[in-house]
Design an enzyme around this catalytic site. Structure first.
Site, short mmCIF file in Angstrom:
data_model
loop_
_atom_site.label_atom_id
_atom_site.label_comp_id
_atom_site.label_asym_id
_atom_site.label_seq_id
_atom_site.Cartn_x
_atom_site.Cartn_y
_atom_site.Cartn_z
N ARG A 1 38.43 48.41 36.69
CA ARG A 1 39.40 47.36 37.04
C ARG A 1 39.99 46.80 35.75
O ARG A 1 39.27 46.37 34.86
CB ARG A 1 38.77 46.24 37.86
CG ARG A 1 39.74 45.06 38.06
CD ARG A 1 39.30 44.07 39.12
NE ARG A 1 39.77 44.51 40.43
CZ ARG A 1 39.84 43.70 41.49
NH1 ARG A 1 39.48 42.43 41.41
NH2 ARG A 1 40.28 44.16 42.66
N PRO B 1 36.11 43.44 45.23
CA PRO B 1 34.92 42.65 44.92
C PRO B 1 35.30 41.16 44.93
O PRO B 1 36.32 40.77 44.36
CB PRO B 1 34.54 43.09 43.49
CG PRO B 1 35.33 44.34 43.25
CD PRO B 1 36.56 44.25 44.08
N ALA C 1 31.24 41.23 41.66
CA ALA C 1 30.89 41.42 40.26
C ALA C 1 29.43 41.04 40.06
O ALA C 1 29.02 39.91 40.30
CB ALA C 1 31.78 40.55 39.38
N TYR D 1 37.03 38.79 31.39
CA TYR D 1 35.60 38.94 31.16
C TYR D 1 35.35 39.84 29.94
O TYR D 1 36.29 40.20 29.24
CB TYR D 1 34.91 39.43 32.44
CG TYR D 1 35.04 38.43 33.56
CD1 TYR D 1 34.64 37.10 33.38
CD2 TYR D 1 35.63 38.76 34.78
CE1 TYR D 1 34.79 36.15 34.38
CE2 TYR D 1 35.77 37.82 35.80
CZ TYR D 1 35.35 36.52 35.59
OH TYR D 1 35.52 35.57 36.57
N GLY E 1 41.45 41.26 49.47
CA GLY E 1 40.42 40.27 49.25
C GLY E 1 40.48 39.17 50.29
O GLY E 1 39.81 39.20 51.31
N ARG E 2 41.34 38.20 50.05
CA ARG E 2 41.39 37.02 50.92
C ARG E 2 41.77 37.37 52.36
O ARG E 2 41.27 36.75 53.30
CB ARG E 2 42.35 35.99 50.34
CG ARG E 2 41.85 35.42 49.02
CD ARG E 2 42.84 34.48 48.38
NE ARG E 2 42.40 34.18 47.01
CZ ARG E 2 43.04 33.40 46.17
NH1 ARG E 2 44.20 32.83 46.54
NH2 ARG E 2 42.58 33.17 44.96
N CYS F 1 33.49 37.30 44.41
CA CYS F 1 32.32 36.50 44.08
C CYS F 1 31.99 35.55 45.23
O CYS F 1 32.87 34.90 45.79
CB CYS F 1 32.56 35.70 42.81
SG CYS F 1 32.70 36.72 41.33
#
Length: 359
Positions: free
Chosen positions: A233, A23, A59, A185, A326-327, A25
């Site tokens: 996660r 995931p 998210a 979070y 991700g990246r 953002c």
């Protein structure tokens, strides 16, 4: 020996390979209503087209106040469900599974988006569309505005919001959900003794600090039934002595498995500022391996996984059941197809429109 391109069964589903998309953002909901846009269709659709076995959407707030910024996606309204359906339907036409990360940012909510805010950072004032944040305790994250501690009744509302988010995610066509309990979070704020100073049933002992997560896992499992996978996660460490660590992560992962969770997506950090994170290629893979061994659970590894052979070794060595990218996926949405070519695997999910480009 398990390979990167072996399918993996997840309750009633099968992912075609073990190259998955984390995931990420996007801060791209300009309307501020949590409804995903054309950007999300193209962004997520490109990964499905590119051969990933499982694609996670970013998210998404289970409540408006659970978003990191007003530009985040959500899963609390019918309008959001309808917009997500177009995205999940496309992912399925490409043969990928697609999941949604259910999130509540807690004290890290109501901030300026990472980009597009004219250089502004930190807490977004209420006059500009921000809101009062909440957490386990009234302790601020760094220079952010201080949150308000949730009451017990409000904690029950949070559990209900996650369960409702899971139900809407299935209505929107998602195959599975992931509970975001990492990166500082809200759920992580309850898990760590650095941010949870409560003296009630949700604070103090590890059992109490884990209570919110376990109630969410159990509630979602009861809501979605036996065939839908549920991921969690975790940040496996706060990188602070006396904080959340690998041992506690493994213990709670075992409890979460017993409550109905299927696989644990292992990251790290994010709870406090000013810590040293020893970043490097695959730097979080040992954390995933440690949690898997300590709790006897399935895990995915994440963090600077950038090369096909590196990803293949993580899976074939048994360090993790899958890799989350991700990246590198942002740089190359067709990573899975490229990896198959470089590693000598024949796959049958090249898009026919792209076959002329197949090496």
């Amino acid at each position: 020996m398990t390979t990167l391109f072996d399918p993996i069964d997840l309750r009633g589903l099968r992912a075609r390979n073990r190259i998955w998309v984390s995931p990420m953002c996007q801060y791209s909901v300009d309307a501020g209503d949590g409804v995903p846009t054309e950007w999300h269709l193209v962004h997520l659709g490109s990964f499905a087209r590119g051969g990933a076995g499982l694609v996670f959407a970013e998210a998404s707030g289970v409540t408006p106040e659970g978003r990191i910024s007003p530009h985040d996606t959500g899963i609390w309204s019918d309008a959001q469900v309808a917009a997500w359906r177009r995205i999940t339907a496309f992912a399925h036409t490409q043969g990928a599974l697609i999941g949604l990360q259910l999130a509540h940012a807690g004290r890290k909510a109501s901030v300026y988006p990472e980009w597009g805010a004219d250089g502004h950072k930190g807490t977004l004032p209420e006059a500009e569309g921000g809101w009062q944040t909440v957490s386990a305790s009234a302790l601020a994250f760094g220079d952010y505005a201080a949150p308000r501690a949730l009451t017990v009744d409000e904690i029950r509302d949070v559990v209900d919001a996650f369960v409702g988010g899971a139900r809407r995610a299935l209505d929107a066509g998602f195959d599975l959900v992931e509970i975001h309990a990492a990166h500082g979070y809200l759920i992580h704020q309850f898990l760590s003794p650095l941010s949870n100073l409560r003296d009630d049933a949700y604070g103090g002992s590890l059992e109490n600090r884990a209570r919110l997560l376990l109630e969410i896992v159990a509630g979602i499992r009861a809501e979605v039934g036996d065939d839908v996978p549920v991921f969690v996660r975790f940040s496996a460490t706060d990188y602070v002595e006396g904080g959340w660590d690998e041992r506690q992560t493994a213990t709670v992962a075992g409890w979460a498995r017993d409550a109905g969770a299927d696989l644990f997506d292992i990251s790290s950090g994010g709870l406090v500022t000013g810590v040293h994170i020893p970043s490097g290629p695959g730097y979080q893979v040992p954390l995933a391996e440690s949690v898997a061994a300590g709790a006897h659970v399935r895990v995915s590894a994440v963090g600077r996984i950038t090369e096909p052979r590196q990803a293949a070794e993580i899976v074939s060595s048994g360090q993790a059941d899958a890799v989350m990218l991700g990246r590198e996926m942002l740089r190359d949405p067709h990573f899975a197809l490229r990896a198959a070519t470089e590693l000598g695997f024949e796959v049958d999910y090249w898009p026919p429109q792209y076959l002329r480009a197949r090496p």
